[in-house]
Design an enzyme around this catalytic site. Structure first.
Site, PDB file in Angstrom:
ATOM      1  CE  LYS A 115      -4.133  -1.791  -0.642  1.00 33.23           C
ATOM      2  NZ  LYS A 115      -5.875  -1.864   0.200  1.00 33.23           N
ATOM      3  CE  LYS A 197      -5.815  -9.480  -2.374  1.00 32.90           C
ATOM      4  NZ  LYS A 197      -6.375  -8.958  -1.082  1.00 32.90           N
ATOM      5  CE  LYS A 200     -12.015  -3.594  -0.837  1.00 29.48           C
ATOM      6  NZ  LYS A 200     -13.059  -4.091   0.462  1.00 29.48           N
TER       7      LYS A 200
END
Ligand code: ATP
Ligand code: LTN
Length: 333
Positions: A115, A197, A200
């Site tokens: 992130k 993966k 969203k």
């Protein structure tokens, strides 16, 4: 004496629309457990602001996520459903656990690394201490099991370490929880880049299937899914990541084994297989989408659910928090 039920707890950030990955990896396994466990599920809105959000969108997605939880089979009468920011004990215990978690431990978290790479302009302190707040979420309720996808295993392990460290100093304050990761669907991969993966926040909208998406769009995404040139439906995640991912999804939606799937599509090209997987996902999502849309028209009902949820959750959470305050040496308020 009445036997005490175990506790199950999990949360999802309302940072985007729910995906097929979050359903198969997490939510699907929540709904089946209400009889055996005392269950708590929440919208992790406090975690969500570690990445900059549009306030109106965050508010809308938080309520829409609650409607989707209910539509996925989480009956509010049998599960405690709430919004994280409505229970201040999460932030209160989160701060305390910041003081029992090491800089080195947090630096090793893969979610922090990915992130912070994705949001290089906003590597804030909350993004770094995110796992301490997650540990607080879990430990406040003395949870036995935390049903999540595989990507959250590392955070669950850190939660265990924090609980054990705290208990070693002050005695048995926290239950040491276990992650509860499904056999099928623990890591659903992107349809367009099956080495990553399904997420969203994926840049490529065709890689990710959303739970509430239009059926025609879902079917099209499966038809376009990346495969290989062998034209044989066979489970081999190293050499055939695309087909193996579709097999995992089909196994999770139909309950069939890999052998049965291989036999079903033996001698057929990938076209028939992709259509079958797409159809099985469309049929699984249809009732969820319809029920979510219906619930979203009844804002009063959803409000009553999250209010009652926060009240019940707050009662339980405050019990643990009071104990912690006493142990660390805070004067009783
Ligand atoms: P983001 O892109 O914002 O990081 P995400 O799509 O990865 O989000 P989360 O909201 O972080 O999803 O995850 C919600 C829950 O669903 C977690 O328990 C997570 O482990 C699980 N989950 C998410 N994506 C997948 C996936 N592709 N396969 C299996 N489980 C998943
Ligand atoms: N970190 C999780 C969301 C989350 C969570 C939790 C999951 C926040 N608090 C407590 C289980 C238990 C995620 O990113 N999916």
């Amino acid at each position: 004496m009445m036997e005490q039920k175990g506790v199950m707890l999990s949360g999802i950030q309302p940072s985007g629309e729910l995906t097929l990955g979050s359903y198969l990896g997490a939510i699907k396994n929540w709904a089946e457990r209400a009889d055996q466990f005392d269950c708590y599920y929440f919208m992790a809105d406090m975690h969500t602001i570690t990445v900059r959000q549009n306030p109106a969108d965050l508010r809308r997605r938080t309520v829409s996520q609650l409607a989707a939880y209910i539509a996925c089979g989480l009956d509010p009468e049998r599960n405690t459903l709430f919004i994280q920011s409505h229970v201040p004990a999460h932030a209160q215990l989160g701060w305390i656990l910041d003081c029992y978690t090491m800089f080195g431990e947090l630096s090793r978290m893969t979610q922090f690394k990915s992130k912070s790479a994705a949001h290089a302009e906003n590597i804030n302190a909350g993004l770094f201490t995110y796992p301490c707040l997650m540990a607080a979420d879990i430990l406040l309720y003395q949870a036995d099991y935390v049903p999540v996808g595989e990507d959250q295993k590392q955070h669950c392990e850190l939660t265990r370490d924090i609980a054990e460290r705290f208990n070693a100093i002050y005695g048995p304050v926290f239950k040491v929880p276990e992650p509860y990761i499904p056999k099928m669907g623990a890591r659903v991969m992107s349809l367009t880049s099956p080495e990553n993966k399904m997420s969203k926040s994926d840049q490529d909208p065709n890689g990710c299937v959303y739970l509430l998406e239009d059926p025609a769009v879902i079917a099209k995404k499966f038809k376009r899914a990346v495969t290989d040139s062998e034209a044989c439906v066979r489970f081999d995640p190293v050499n055939k990541p695309g087909i193996s991912n579709l097999m995992q999804i089909y196994a999770a939606t139909t309950g069939r084994s890999f052998e049965a799937i291989e036999a079903e599509f033996a001698g057929q090209g990938y076209g028939a297989f992709k259509t079958a997987v797409g159809d099985s996902v469309v049929e699984m999502c249809r009732p969820i989408r319809e029920e979510t849309e219906r619930l979203l028209k009844d804002k009063g009902y959803l409000e009553s659910v999250y209010r009652a949820g926060a009240e019940k959750a707050g009662r339980i959470a405050n019990k643990t928090l009071r104990k912690v305050y006493k142990k660390v040496g805070f004067v009783a308020p």
